[in-house]
Design a protein around this motif. Structure first.
Motif, short mmCIF file in Angstrom:
data_model
loop_
_atom_site.label_atom_id
_atom_site.label_comp_id
_atom_site.label_asym_id
_atom_site.label_seq_id
_atom_site.Cartn_x
_atom_site.Cartn_y
_atom_site.Cartn_z
N UNK A 134 67.04 17.99 -74.44
CA UNK A 134 67.71 16.77 -74.38
C UNK A 134 66.89 15.91 -75.12
N UNK A 135 67.63 14.62 -75.27
CA UNK A 135 66.79 13.56 -75.86
C UNK A 135 66.01 12.63 -74.52
N UNK A 136 64.91 12.25 -74.91
CA UNK A 136 64.16 11.20 -73.88
C UNK A 136 64.07 9.70 -74.70
N UNK A 137 64.98 8.64 -73.89
CA UNK A 137 64.86 7.50 -74.31
C UNK A 137 63.62 6.79 -74.27
N UNK A 138 63.41 5.70 -74.77
CA UNK A 138 62.19 5.02 -74.71
C UNK A 138 62.20 3.96 -73.53
N UNK A 139 61.09 3.46 -73.21
CA UNK A 139 61.03 2.61 -72.12
C UNK A 139 61.45 1.30 -72.60
N UNK A 140 61.59 0.45 -71.43
CA UNK A 140 62.11 -0.78 -71.66
C UNK A 140 61.69 -1.82 -70.64
N UNK A 141 62.19 -3.10 -70.41
CA UNK A 141 61.96 -3.90 -69.37
C UNK A 141 62.18 -3.51 -68.10
N UNK A 142 61.36 -2.94 -67.23
CA UNK A 142 61.49 -2.44 -66.07
C UNK A 142 60.34 -2.77 -65.14
N UNK A 143 60.64 -3.37 -64.10
CA UNK A 143 59.52 -3.80 -63.24
C UNK A 143 59.98 -4.11 -61.81
N UNK A 144 59.29 -4.03 -60.69
CA UNK A 144 59.51 -4.60 -59.30
C UNK A 144 58.57 -5.80 -59.08
N UNK A 200 50.48 -13.95 -51.99
CA UNK A 200 50.45 -13.07 -53.11
C UNK A 200 51.64 -12.64 -53.37
N UNK A 201 51.99 -12.63 -54.77
CA UNK A 201 53.04 -11.53 -55.24
C UNK A 201 52.38 -10.66 -56.07
N UNK A 202 53.23 -9.38 -56.21
CA UNK A 202 52.81 -8.32 -57.18
C UNK A 202 54.00 -7.71 -57.88
N UNK A 203 53.60 -7.97 -59.30
CA UNK A 203 54.76 -7.24 -60.35
C UNK A 203 54.06 -6.08 -60.64
N UNK A 204 54.89 -4.82 -60.64
CA UNK A 204 54.47 -3.47 -61.14
C UNK A 204 55.48 -2.87 -61.81
N UNK A 205 55.07 -2.34 -62.88
CA UNK A 205 56.00 -1.49 -63.72
C UNK A 205 55.90 -0.17 -63.74
N UNK A 206 56.92 0.82 -63.86
CA UNK A 206 56.88 2.20 -63.73
C UNK A 206 56.54 2.74 -64.91
N UNK A 207 56.21 4.32 -65.08
CA UNK A 207 56.14 4.88 -66.34
C UNK A 207 57.28 4.48 -67.20
N UNK A 208 57.48 4.11 -68.39
CA UNK A 208 58.57 3.88 -69.25
C UNK A 208 59.06 2.42 -68.63
N UNK A 209 58.09 1.44 -68.31
CA UNK A 209 58.43 0.31 -68.26
C UNK A 209 57.59 -1.06 -68.84
N UNK A 210 57.73 -1.95 -69.04
CA UNK A 210 56.78 -3.34 -69.39
C UNK A 210 57.50 -4.37 -68.83
N UNK A 211 56.80 -5.60 -68.79
CA UNK A 211 57.28 -6.88 -68.27
C UNK A 211 56.48 -8.01 -68.74
#
Length: 423
Positions: A134-144, A200-211
Motif C-alpha cells: 500500500x501507500x504511506x501518506x506523509x505526516x501533517x499537523x498532529x499534536x497533543x 506548565x503545559x506540554x506540546x508533543x508531536x507523534x511520529x508523522x506529526x509537526x506543530x
C-alpha cells in the motif's frame, strides 16, 4: 493426617473461602514456620498455574510475596484469638490479625504475583511481518497538548478557537494549526498552582506529526515529528524563560526587556543547555542521532554541557554536543529544511536519511546485511507520499521493501538490504 497433607487441606479451604476461624489461625501459624516454606511455595505455584497465571514464581518472588502479605503491624498471640492448641512446637507465635486478612490475603497473593509478572522482563513474542504494497501518506499537523492538571487535548481533532483557560491565560487554536497563548487580564505574578509553583503545559508531536506554538512571551516554536516541548503557562515575574525540549524544534525567540537587561531564554535538552537573549536557531536532540546539534541563524547563543566547557556561537555556526562541544560552520538551510517542508541532504549517510524518513512516515527501520555506504545529496518534499520520497533510495540502487505486521498491531517497517551490484 501428616503435616504436608494438613497444609494442603488448609490451603484449599482458605483459598476457597471455606476455612473456619480456627482453621485460618492454624493456616497462618504454619505459614510462619520456615521449615514448611517449600510446601507453601509448591501450593502457590499449583494454584497460580491452575487459575490466573501460566508461569510459576521463582524462589525470590514467592518469598517476597509471603513476606509482604504476612507482615504484622500489630502482632498477637494465638491464645489472644482462639483456644486452638498450637500444632507445632517451636513455631513462630505471632502473626497478622487473621480477621483483618480473611478474604484479603489470597487477593494479595494474586495481585502481588501479577505485579511480579508485569515487572519481570517479558518474553516478547516475535512479530510476523508480511510485504506491504500500500501507500504511506506523509505526516501533517498532529499534536497533543497536556495541561498542568494532566488533561490531554488532541489538537488534530480540536476545533479552531478556544481550547482552555488557565487563570488569566487563554489558550486557543488558530486556523493555521497553531497553539496561541493570550493574556486576558493584567498579570502581576506568575501563573501558579496551589503549591505556588509555576504551571506548565506540554506540546508533543507523534511520529508523522509537526506543530507550531506561540508561547506567552511571543516566542514562536516549530516542533518536528516525535518531539515535545514543556514550558510555563506564563513567564510573568519569572527571572528567566526556561523550556525543555525533546526531539527537534526551531525557535524564533521574542526579545523581552526586564529591568536593565533582556530576560534570558533557555532551552534545556538532552545533554545540553542553550541560552539566548533574542534569536533564531534550530536544536536537534533526537536520541538516535550521534549528538545534539544547535544551529544558529540569527543573533547569539551560548551552548553549555554539564562537565564540559560552554561555547558561544555566531550566525552560520553550529554547536555539536556529545562528550564535549565542537563548533563548526553550518549550512543553515539544511538544518531548517524540515521547517520549510523539505528533506535536504548534504553528503548524508543512510542512517541520517532513514532517521528523517522514518520519523515523518512513522516507520521502523531494519538493516539486513552490511548497510549501504552511499552519501546522499539533494532535496525531497515532505508533502509527498512515501513511495515518491523513497525514490532517493532507488536512484542510489539500494534494495528495500516495506513490511507490515500480520496482526496489524504495531508500526510498519522498511527493510534496507545490501546495495545492488553495478552491472
Amino acid at each position: 493426617m501428616n503435616t504436608d497433607t494438613r497444609i494442603q487441606f488448609l490451603f484449599s479451604r482458605y483459598v476457597s473461602g471455606e476455612a473456619t476461624p480456627d482453621e485460618t489461625v492454624e493456616f497462618f501459624l504454619l505459614l510462619n514456620d520456615a521449615k514448611y516454606k517449600a510446601v507453601f511455595h509448591q501450593l502457590m505455584d499449583q494454584y497460580l498455574i491452575e487459575t490466573t497465571f501460566s508461569n510459576g514464581l521463582n524462589e525470590e518472588q514467592k518469598t517476597g510475596i509471603l513476606q509482604e502479605i504476612f507482615k504484622a503491624p500489630e502482632p498477637v498471640t494465638a491464645a489472644a484469638e482462639t483456644s486452638v492448641p498450637l500444632p507445632l512446637p517451636g513455631a513462630v507465635q505471632s502473626f497478622p490479625l487473621w480477621r483483618k486478612m480473611l478474604g484479603a490475603a489470597i487477593v494479595l497473593i494474586t495481585l502481588s504475583a501479577a505485579v511480579f509478572f508485569i515487572s519481570r522482563p517479558k518474553r516478547e513474542t516475535p512479530i510476523t511481518y508480511t510485504e506491504y504494497k500500500g501507500e504511506l501518506k506523509p505526516g501533517g499537523n498532529k499534536a497533543t497538548l497536556t495541561l498542568n492538571d494532566g488533561t490531554k487535548l488532541c489538537l488534530s481533532d480540536a476545533a479552531n478557537g478556544k481550547l482552555a483557560q488557565q487563570g488569566n491565560v487563554r489558550i486557543r487554536k488558530s486556523a493555521e494549526g497553531r497553539i496561541i497563548y493570550e493574556i486576558t487580564a493584567p498579570e502581576n505574578k506568575v501563573q501558579t498552582n496551589a503549591e505556588n509553583e509555576p504551571q506548565y503545559n506540554i506540546v508533543s508531536t507523534p511520529a508523522g506529526g509537526q506543530y507550531q506554538v506561540l508561547l506567552p512571551d511571543g516566542t514562536r516554536v516549530w516542533l518536528n515529528a516525535a518531539s515535545s516541548l514543556k514550558y510555563p503557562v506564563s513567564f510573568a515575574a519569572l527571572k528567566e524563560r526556561r523550556v525543555e525540549l525533546s526531539g527537534e524544534a526551531y525557535f524564533e525567540v521574542a526579545k523581552i526587556n526586564r529591568g536593565r537587561g533582556r530576560l534570558p531564554f533557555l532551552v534545556k535538552s538532552s545533554g545540553q543547555e542553550v541560552e539566548v537573549l533574542g534569536t533564531h536557531f534550530n536544536i536537534n536532540t533526537y536520541k538516535e542521532e550521534k549528538a545534539a546539534v544547535t544551529t544558529l541563524l540569527e543573533g547569539s547563543v551560548r551552548v553549555s554541557r554539564a562537565g564540559a566547557f560552554a561555547a558561544v556561537i555566531a550566525p552560520g555556526e553550529q554547536a555539536i554536543v556529545n562528550e564535549g562541544i565542537k563548533i563548526s560552520r553550518a549550512d543553515t538551510s539544511t538544518a531548517v529544511a524540515w521547517k520549510n517542508g523539505i528533506f535536504k541532504f548534504d553528503h548524508a549517510d543512510i542512517y541520517t536519511v532513514m532517521n528523517q524518513l522514518s520519523r515523518w512516515y512513522d516507520l521502523d527501520v531494519e538493516y539486513r546485511g552490511k548497510a549501504p555506504e552511499n552519501k546522499f545529496n539533494g532535496e525531497v518534499y515532505r508533502n509527498m507520499d512515501a513511495s515518491k520520497a523513497f525514490r532517493i533510495l532507488s536512484l542510489a540502487r539500494i534494495n528495500f521493501r516495506l513490511e507490515t505486521p500480520l496482526n496489524h498491531q504495531g508500526r510498519k517497517k522498511i527493510v534496507i538490504t545490501q546495495q545492488q551490484k553495478m552491472p
